[in-house]
Design an enzyme around this catalytic site. Structure first.
Site, short mmCIF file in Angstrom:
data_model
loop_
_atom_site.label_atom_id
_atom_site.label_comp_id
_atom_site.label_asym_id
_atom_site.label_seq_id
_atom_site.Cartn_x
_atom_site.Cartn_y
_atom_site.Cartn_z
N ARG A 157 0.82 -1.21 0.00
CA ARG A 157 0.00 0.00 0.00
C ARG A 157 0.86 1.27 0.00
O ARG A 157 0.56 2.22 -0.72
CB ARG A 157 -0.93 0.01 1.23
CG ARG A 157 -2.30 -0.58 0.98
CD ARG A 157 -2.92 -1.07 2.28
NE ARG A 157 -2.11 -2.14 2.85
CZ ARG A 157 -2.17 -3.41 2.44
NH1 ARG A 157 -3.00 -3.75 1.48
NH2 ARG A 157 -1.40 -4.33 2.97
N ARG A 188 10.06 4.60 4.60
CA ARG A 188 9.36 3.63 5.44
C ARG A 188 10.43 2.75 6.07
O ARG A 188 11.08 1.94 5.39
CB ARG A 188 8.39 2.80 4.59
CG ARG A 188 7.61 1.74 5.38
CD ARG A 188 6.72 0.94 4.45
NE ARG A 188 6.17 -0.24 5.10
CZ ARG A 188 5.00 -0.30 5.72
NH1 ARG A 188 4.24 0.78 5.75
NH2 ARG A 188 4.58 -1.41 6.29
N HIS A 229 2.89 6.05 12.50
CA HIS A 229 2.48 5.88 11.10
C HIS A 229 1.52 7.03 10.75
O HIS A 229 0.33 6.83 10.55
CB HIS A 229 1.79 4.53 10.95
CG HIS A 229 1.67 4.06 9.53
ND1 HIS A 229 2.03 4.82 8.44
CD2 HIS A 229 1.20 2.87 9.02
CE1 HIS A 229 1.82 4.14 7.33
NE2 HIS A 229 1.32 2.96 7.65
N GLN A 285 -0.94 6.98 7.59
CA GLN A 285 -2.08 6.08 7.73
C GLN A 285 -3.21 6.75 8.50
O GLN A 285 -4.38 6.67 8.12
CB GLN A 285 -1.65 4.80 8.45
CG GLN A 285 -2.79 3.82 8.71
CD GLN A 285 -3.38 3.25 7.44
OE1 GLN A 285 -2.68 2.62 6.66
NE2 GLN A 285 -4.67 3.46 7.22
N ASP A 288 -5.75 -4.00 13.98
CA ASP A 288 -4.50 -4.18 13.24
C ASP A 288 -3.96 -5.57 13.58
O ASP A 288 -4.44 -6.21 14.53
CB ASP A 288 -3.50 -3.08 13.63
CG ASP A 288 -2.26 -3.06 12.75
OD1 ASP A 288 -2.25 -3.74 11.71
OD2 ASP A 288 -1.30 -2.34 13.10
N MET A 337 5.44 -6.54 11.33
CA MET A 337 6.67 -6.94 10.69
C MET A 337 7.83 -6.75 11.66
O MET A 337 7.96 -5.70 12.29
CB MET A 337 6.88 -6.11 9.43
CG MET A 337 7.90 -6.66 8.47
SD MET A 337 8.01 -5.65 6.97
CE MET A 337 6.34 -5.79 6.33
N CYS A 388 -6.01 -1.08 9.07
CA CYS A 388 -5.01 -0.45 8.21
C CYS A 388 -4.44 -1.41 7.16
O CYS A 388 -3.78 -0.96 6.22
CB CYS A 388 -3.88 0.14 9.05
SG CYS A 388 -3.14 -1.00 10.22
N LEU A 389 -4.71 -2.69 7.29
CA LEU A 389 -4.27 -3.71 6.35
C LEU A 389 -2.73 -3.79 6.27
O LEU A 389 -2.06 -2.81 6.49
CB LEU A 389 -4.88 -3.48 4.96
CG LEU A 389 -6.41 -3.48 4.86
CD1 LEU A 389 -6.84 -3.24 3.40
CD2 LEU A 389 -7.02 -4.78 5.38
N ARG A 440 -5.26 6.35 1.47
CA ARG A 440 -3.83 6.54 1.68
C ARG A 440 -3.27 7.46 0.60
O ARG A 440 -2.52 8.41 0.87
CB ARG A 440 -3.11 5.19 1.67
CG ARG A 440 -3.21 4.38 2.95
CD ARG A 440 -2.41 4.98 4.09
NE ARG A 440 -1.00 5.11 3.75
CZ ARG A 440 -0.09 4.13 3.86
NH1 ARG A 440 -0.48 2.93 4.29
NH2 ARG A 440 1.17 4.33 3.56
#
Length: 376
Positions: free
Chosen positions: A126, A175, A202, A205, A294, A299, A334-335, A362
């Site tokens: 995204r 990022r 973030h 977002q 979320d 990650m 937020c995927l 976004r």
């Protein structure tokens, strides 16, 4: 001098007058209330540009760290670096540019001749597609720099990368994992730096989320937003927004997975919004306008996934929890989502789910952020 304009910092020195008689878009000026396919698009102010090769990093040092808010900051690093009026102005611009793009108009190209470096030490579909597509649609060219292209902090120091890229590009998006990396990029770059995500926050977002809430509810102020899950970087950005715009924010998370205490305290000390941190999901969601979720393991935390699934049992957003929230509640995420883990498939696919308009926004929110930073 014009030949090197893309390689130097840019300073706004005036606002060009808008043409009241024009009836079509040009690459520079938008007339008031022009209509395309029934969409009314208000005028955008156009700035005359002058060139400055001097560093503007000093201006970027004013941030939420010292508690000052400024509408003229060089970078977009934390939402609460900006005051309420500026945040709402950016959101208004996002809605305007979205309407413009939806209308099919393709001659508004404020980023024509401009380039952006996109640094990714932490990959994302995204973030890359929304930034690259949005910058391109407005006339610019975005360059993807993946983890193996730079190896920031390993192959080359962050401060050196910043000072090199700003001589090629008009804006930098990054990022990254460590929040210090984005701070260092902003400190040493003479062009705007946009925080595409760090382990701490973030902001892009949450700007997209705010735009989505305004579109579906009509306003952000006074709403009740309930986040269910890990007290992560998404929560930190919601808290920082709550330090600027008044609304009721609740984070329902397992004990030991609360958001950063200093960030919670900062939001509370602002005295603008009602802030609650709780371990009771059922009580938290009652009367919510938005229930937000979320992934439980972000990650860099995947080795903890199995442990977190046990700890977070009872924090899944399912149909029963949404029923407790009430008929007016929307679901946001937020995927990417792990369906069947933090949220059920039925909730994501329900009529009250607005996760895909949220994902689309976004691009529109980020376009507005970049327009603001580049002085358009």
């Amino acid at each position: 001098m014009a030949a090197i304009s893309a390689h130097c910092a840019i300073r706004s020195d005036g606002i060009a007058a808008l043409s009241a008689s024009s009836s079509s878009f040009s690459g520079e000026i938008l007339p008031k209330h022009s209509r395309f396919s029934g969409v009314s698009v208000p005028a955008f102010p156009v700035l005359r540009r002058s060139i400055s090769c001097q560093s503007s990093s000093a201006a970027s040092s004013v941030s939420s760290v010292n508690g000052k808010a400024n509408s003229e900051l060089k970078d977009f690093l934390h939402i609460n670096d900006f005051d309420k009026d500026t945040i709402l102005k950016i959101l208004d611009r996002a809605a305007e540019v979205k309407a413009l793009l939806k209308s099919g108009e393709n001659t508004y190209l404020p980023f024509k001749g401009k380039t952006m470096s996109m640094i990714f030490t932490k990959p994302s579909m995204r973030t890359r597609v929304s930034f690259e597509t949005g910058f391109s649609l407005l006339g610019g060219h975005a360059i993807y720099l993946g983890p193996n292209d730079i190896q920031m902090g390993k192959r080359e120091e962050t401060r050196d990368i910043a000072r090199v890229l700003c001589r090629y590009n008009d804006i930098i998006m990054a990022r990254v994992f460590a929040h210090q990396d984005i701070l260092d990029l902003a400190k040493y770059a003479t062009v705007p730096v946009v925080n595409g995500l760090t382990d701490y926050n973030h902001p892009c977002q949450i700007m997209a989320d705010a735009l989505t809430i305004i579109e579906h509810i009509g306003h952000l102020e006074g709403t009740k937003v309930v986040y269910v899950g890990d007290g992560n970087n998404i929560v930190h950005s919601w808290l920082l927004l709550a330090a600027v715009v008044p609304f009721h924010f609740v984070c329902a998370c397992p004990e030991g997975f609360e958001p950063d205490k200093e960030t919670v305290e900062k939001a509370r000390k602002a005295g603008i919004s009602k802030i609650e941190i709780t371990n009771d999901t059922k009580e938290a969601v009652q009367g919510a306008d938005v229930v937000y979720s979320d992934v439980w393991a972000s990650m860099g935390q995947k080795e903890e996934a199995e442990h977190r699934r046990k700890v977070f049992k009872g924090f899944q957003v399912d149909e029963a929890l949404m029923k407790l929230a009430g008929r007016k509640a929307y679901f946001m995420h937020c995927l990417p989502a792990e369906r069947g883990i933090e949220v059920t498939d039925g909730v994501i696919e329900a009529p009250y789910s607005i996760v895909f308009p949220q994902a689309e926004n976004r691009m529109h929110a980020q376009n507005a952020i970049m327009l603001h930073l580049l002085g358009f």
